[in-house]
Design a protein around this motif. Structure first.
Motif, PDB file in Angstrom:
ATOM      1  N   VAL A  93       1.592   2.323   5.705  1.00  0.00           N
ATOM      2  CA  VAL A  93       1.947   1.911   4.346  1.00  0.00           C
ATOM      3  C   VAL A  93       3.375   2.347   4.030  1.00  0.00           C
ATOM      4  CG1 VAL A  93       1.396   2.230   1.900  1.00  0.00           C
ATOM      5  CG2 VAL A  93      -0.436   1.884   3.552  1.00  0.00           C
ATOM      6  N   MET A  94       3.703   3.582   4.360  1.00  0.00           N
ATOM      7  CA  MET A  94       5.068   4.066   4.138  1.00  0.00           C
ATOM      8  C   MET A  94       6.061   3.282   5.006  1.00  0.00           C
ATOM      9  SD  MET A  94       4.853   6.208   1.762  1.00  0.00           S
ATOM     10  CE  MET A  94       6.464   6.913   1.765  1.00  0.00           C
ATOM     11  N   ALA A  95       5.676   2.979   6.229  1.00  0.00           N
ATOM     12  CA  ALA A  95       6.553   2.202   7.108  1.00  0.00           C
ATOM     13  C   ALA A  95       6.783   0.795   6.547  1.00  0.00           C
ATOM     14  CB  ALA A  95       5.960   2.120   8.511  1.00  0.00           C
ATOM     15  N   ALA A  96       5.748   0.195   5.977  1.00  0.00           N
ATOM     16  CA  ALA A  96       5.904  -1.134   5.392  1.00  0.00           C
ATOM     17  C   ALA A  96       6.859  -1.091   4.205  1.00  0.00           C
ATOM     18  CB  ALA A  96       4.547  -1.692   4.967  1.00  0.00           C
ATOM     19  N   MET A  97       6.758  -0.028   3.382  1.00  0.00           N
ATOM     20  CA  MET A  97       7.659   0.095   2.233  1.00  0.00           C
ATOM     21  C   MET A  97       9.108   0.285   2.699  1.00  0.00           C
ATOM     22  SD  MET A  97       7.453   2.632  -1.040  1.00  0.00           S
ATOM     23  CE  MET A  97       6.290   1.667  -1.984  1.00  0.00           C
ATOM     24  N   VAL A  98       9.297   1.146   3.675  1.00  0.00           N
ATOM     25  CA  VAL A  98      10.649   1.372   4.210  1.00  0.00           C
ATOM     26  C   VAL A  98      11.186   0.093   4.849  1.00  0.00           C
ATOM     27  CG1 VAL A  98      11.954   2.633   5.972  1.00  0.00           C
ATOM     28  CG2 VAL A  98      10.356   3.852   4.483  1.00  0.00           C
ATOM     29  N   LEU A  99      10.347  -0.640   5.534  1.00  0.00           N
ATOM     30  CA  LEU A  99      10.768  -1.907   6.138  1.00  0.00           C
ATOM     31  C   LEU A  99      11.208  -2.905   5.063  1.00  0.00           C
ATOM     32  CD1 LEU A  99      11.102  -3.386   8.824  1.00  0.00           C
ATOM     33  CD2 LEU A  99       8.767  -4.241   8.533  1.00  0.00           C
ATOM     34  N   GLY A 100      10.485  -2.947   3.948  1.00  0.00           N
ATOM     35  CA  GLY A 100      10.892  -3.817   2.839  1.00  0.00           C
ATOM     36  C   GLY A 100      12.254  -3.431   2.298  1.00  0.00           C
ATOM     37  N   MET A 101      12.500  -2.124   2.182  1.00  0.00           N
ATOM     38  CA  MET A 101      13.805  -1.648   1.715  1.00  0.00           C
ATOM     39  C   MET A 101      14.911  -2.033   2.699  1.00  0.00           C
ATOM     40  SD  MET A 101      13.048   2.204   0.461  1.00  0.00           S
ATOM     41  CE  MET A 101      11.407   2.647  -0.033  1.00  0.00           C
ATOM     42  N   VAL A 102      14.655  -1.800   3.967  1.00  0.00           N
ATOM     43  CA  VAL A 102      15.665  -2.086   4.996  1.00  0.00           C
ATOM     44  C   VAL A 102      15.961  -3.586   5.069  1.00  0.00           C
ATOM     45  CG1 VAL A 102      16.098  -2.037   7.486  1.00  0.00           C
ATOM     46  CG2 VAL A 102      15.198  -0.013   6.332  1.00  0.00           C
ATOM     47  N   MET A 103      14.922  -4.403   4.989  1.00  0.00           N
ATOM     48  CA  MET A 103      15.129  -5.864   5.033  1.00  0.00           C
ATOM     49  C   MET A 103      15.990  -6.321   3.870  1.00  0.00           C
ATOM     50  SD  MET A 103      13.793  -7.231   7.711  1.00  0.00           S
ATOM     51  CE  MET A 103      13.520  -8.929   7.289  1.00  0.00           C
ATOM     52  N   TYR A 104      15.730  -5.779   2.672  1.00  0.00           N
ATOM     53  CA  TYR A 104      16.554  -6.130   1.512  1.00  0.00           C
ATOM     54  C   TYR A 104      17.996  -5.680   1.730  1.00  0.00           C
ATOM     55  CZ  TYR A 104      18.661  -5.978  -3.075  1.00  0.00           C
ATOM     56  OH  TYR A 104      19.534  -6.143  -4.112  1.00  0.00           O
TER      57      TYR A 104
ATOM     58  N   TYR B 270       8.526   8.147  -9.019  1.00  0.00           N
ATOM     59  CA  TYR B 270       7.398   7.667  -9.816  1.00  0.00           C
ATOM     60  C   TYR B 270       6.897   6.319  -9.296  1.00  0.00           C
ATOM     61  CZ  TYR B 270       4.715   5.950 -13.759  1.00  0.00           C
ATOM     62  OH  TYR B 270       3.721   5.432 -14.526  1.00  0.00           O
ATOM     63  N   TRP B 271       7.829   5.427  -8.954  1.00  0.00           N
ATOM     64  CA  TRP B 271       7.449   4.104  -8.436  1.00  0.00           C
ATOM     65  C   TRP B 271       6.646   4.223  -7.136  1.00  0.00           C
ATOM     66  CZ3 TRP B 271       6.797  -0.747  -9.659  1.00  0.00           C
ATOM     67  CH2 TRP B 271       6.780  -1.723  -8.667  1.00  0.00           C
ATOM     68  N   ILE B 272       7.126   5.058  -6.213  1.00  0.00           N
ATOM     69  CA  ILE B 272       6.426   5.226  -4.936  1.00  0.00           C
ATOM     70  C   ILE B 272       5.042   5.827  -5.166  1.00  0.00           C
ATOM     71  CG2 ILE B 272       6.453   6.485  -2.745  1.00  0.00           C
ATOM     72  CD1 ILE B 272       9.512   6.110  -2.745  1.00  0.00           C
ATOM     73  N   PHE B 273       4.956   6.821  -6.039  1.00  0.00           N
ATOM     74  CA  PHE B 273       3.655   7.412  -6.341  1.00  0.00           C
ATOM     75  C   PHE B 273       2.717   6.360  -6.932  1.00  0.00           C
ATOM     76  CE2 PHE B 273       0.875   9.264  -9.574  1.00  0.00           C
ATOM     77  CZ  PHE B 273       0.097  10.089  -8.778  1.00  0.00           C
ATOM     78  N   LEU B 274       3.231   5.563  -7.857  1.00  0.00           N
ATOM     79  CA  LEU B 274       2.409   4.527  -8.490  1.00  0.00           C
ATOM     80  C   LEU B 274       1.913   3.504  -7.476  1.00  0.00           C
ATOM     81  CD1 LEU B 274       1.520   3.717 -11.378  1.00  0.00           C
ATOM     82  CD2 LEU B 274       3.506   2.221 -11.432  1.00  0.00           C
TER      83      LEU B 274
END
Length: 143
Positions: free
Chosen positions: A75-86, A57-61
């Motif tokens: 956009v998906m790569a940026a989100m995955v990069l944020g996850m990986v960095m965290y 739901y969060w990703i869809f939103l």
């Protein structure tokens, strides 16, 4: 005109990078909860299912609000990069420290409530012993 569009796309990628961080952070909170309160695999499976439904739901939103629902690879790569960095920087120290803190709190809570339980049982035994002779005398008189 093109540089303005590029800057807008770059800004959107930066926002989505930040929006990727709550996903592993939420799972870290779940990991901390599991370390503090040990439970069986059925509950863990239900927790995981709820987490992934919420994540979907969060990703869809995020995609709907930032990109009008269009799937763009960057956009998906940026989100995955944020996850990986965290995950590579903050996740492990946060889970270790917060997990220890939660286990300490749970342990202190167990000791606190065990002390209360002991006090209540002790008081109950005192009252029982105090009233027992009077009850027994009343039964003897009635016979």
């Amino acid at each position: 005109m093109k540089s303005g569009e590029i800057l807008a796309e770059l800004w959107m990628a930066c926002k989505v990078f930040i929006y990727g961080v709550p996903i592993p952070f939420g799972y870290d909170l779940l990991r901390i909860f599991r370390r503090a309160f040990i439970h069986n695999n059925a509950w863990i499976g239900m927790e995981d299912a709820c987490f992934w439904i919420g994540t979907t739901y969060w990703i869809f939103l995020v995609l709907y609000r930032t990109n009008d629902g269009e799937l763009r690879l960057y956009v998906m790569a940026a989100m995955v990069l944020g996850m990986v960095m965290y995950l590579q920087t903050i996740s492990d120290p946060f889970v270790k420290l917060a997990g220890k803190g939660c286990r300490w709190l749970v342990c202190q809570g167990k000791h606190f409530f065990a002390g209360i339980k002991f006090s209540i049982l002790k008081l109950g035994n005192k009252l029982k012993n105090r009233w027992k002779p009077r009850i027994m005398k009343g039964r003897q008189k009635g016979q």
